[in-house]
Design an enzyme around this catalytic site. Structure first.
Site, PDB file in Angstrom:
ATOM      1  N   ARG A  95      12.606 -91.889  36.178  1.00 28.61           N
ATOM      2  CA  ARG A  95      12.195 -92.542  37.570  1.00 28.61           C
ATOM      3  C   ARG A  95      10.915 -93.366  37.339  1.00 28.61           C
ATOM      4  NH1 ARG A  95      16.736 -91.932  38.774  1.00 28.61           N
ATOM      5  NH2 ARG A  95      17.426 -90.741  40.532  1.00 28.61           N
ATOM      6  N   HIS A 130      17.597-100.406  35.601  1.00 28.56           N
ATOM      7  CA  HIS A 130      18.014 -99.129  36.010  1.00 28.56           C
ATOM      8  C   HIS A 130      19.695 -99.029  35.980  1.00 28.56           C
ATOM      9  CE1 HIS A 130      17.096 -95.650  39.043  1.00 28.56           C
ATOM     10  NE2 HIS A 130      18.094 -95.320  38.308  1.00 28.56           N
TER      11      HIS A 130
HETATM   12  C1  GLV Z   1      20.444 -92.590  38.419  1.00 25.05           C
HETATM   13  O1  GLV Z   1      19.242 -92.824  38.376  1.00 25.05           O
HETATM   14  C2  GLV Z   1      20.974 -91.181  38.594  1.00 25.05           C
HETATM   15  O2  GLV Z   1      20.052 -90.447  38.974  1.00 25.05           O
HETATM   16  O3  GLV Z   1      21.945 -90.876  38.345  1.00 25.05           O
END
Ligand code: GLV
Length: 310
Positions: free
Chosen positions: A225, A273
């Site tokens: 994150r 992401h």
């Molecule tokens: C993506 O970031 C997840 O946590 O699956």
């Protein structure tokens, strides 16, 4: 039974979820946040992030099925109901993240960025500054995904160490743990891979002080994150040479605003992401299984510990 799917910028694809769950749970009613209906009907919520008010009026909620591996986004809602929460633990997702991590480490280790710059100027030149010792990789976090990333890098003869909350005994891997072990772990890590859950304890764990503990050269690879990193400190570390490079699948803020310095740094690679997407086709089995379990009064699998937040 009624399921509400809440789409998000990270996990979307309501129609895929509808189709895959319908095959497994033909009697379910599937709603989306565009057409939520009466919240009192909703028994299961599928979501990645919760904003304040997400669960308002859901007086018959039985469980929350997170659509990701990390559940920090659910705790953004101070009104998060007290029901069980399960998360996705999907080998397919972990394998995607293994591939992404191995690529990111090799981007720096095999100098792909430097070779791209040489190619751009039409220069044929081979760097020959190989070290005899295997490069040291440090994994921050060693859960279902970290363990697979570690094993893949060990198979490629990287020297792997881990930092975890409590000590681990992993063959061939140096284990560091707890706040006392963090600086020693960082001090011997050239390729730092962040795979931690984001919790109040791990937020901002990578900051000016901890980044300065890395040896030179050091590279940060973050596929956990953005909130694990103090972004201003990261920019500073990259500008000053404390860090030689960063490969980021996550950022804070996310997405980065136009013109943010990280966008244009030559030693930074950014992906949106996408290192470990949630795949309805592979994750739906466990979601359906958990719903069947809850309906039968049996405990769900991959339950989140609310105290730890993962
Ligand atoms: C993506 O970031 C997840 O946590 O699956």
């Amino acid at each position: 039974m009624t399921i509400l799917f809440k789409a998000d910028s990270v996990v979307s694809g309501a129609e895929k979820w509808r189709a895959t769950l319908k095959q497994r749970l033909p009697d379910m009613a599937f709603r989306t946040s565009d057409e939520p209906g009466d919240p009192a009907d909703v028994e299961y919520v599928l979501c990645f992030r919760a904003t304040p008010g997400t669960f308002t009026g859901m007086t018959n909620l039985k469980a929350i099925l997170a659509t990701g591996a990390g559940v920090d986004g659910l705790f953004l809602d101070p009104g998060l109901p007290e029901c069980p929460i399960a998360r996705i633990v999907d080998p397919w997702m972990a394998e995607q993240m293994v591939g992404w991590s191995v690529y990111a480490v090799h981007h720096f280790y095999r100098r792909f960025g430097d070779y791209a710059a040489l190619q751009a100027e039409g220069t044929w030149f081979e760097y020959d500054d190989w070290e005899a010792a295997p490069p040291k990789v440090g994994l921050l976090g060693y859960g279902a995904i970290g363990a697979k990333v570690g094993a893949a890098l060990q198979a490629l003869r990287f020297d792997v160490a881990t930092w975890t909350r409590s000590p681990r005994d992993i063959p061939g891997v140096a284990s560091f743990s707890g706040p006392d072990g963090l600086m020693a772990f960082l001090g011997q890590t050239h390729f730092l891979i962040c795979l931690l859950p984001l919790t109040p304890e791990t937020e901002g764990i990578l900051n000016a002080r901890t980044l300065a503990a890395l040896p030179k050269p050091a590279y940060l690879i973050n596929l956990a994150r953005g909130g694990h990193v103090v972004t201003a400190d990261l920019v500073q570390a990259l500008q000053s040479g404390t860090l030689a490079g960063a490969f980021l699948d996550v950022t804070e803020p996310e997405p980065l605003p136009p013109g943010h310095p990280l966008w244009s740094m030559p030693n930074v690679r950014i992906t949106p992401h996408c290192s470990g997407p949630t795949n309805a086709a592979t994750a739906a089995d466990q979601v359906a299984d958990n719903i069947r379990r809850a309906e039968a009064g049996r405990p769900m699998l991959n339950l989140v510990d609310r105290g730890r937040r993962y």
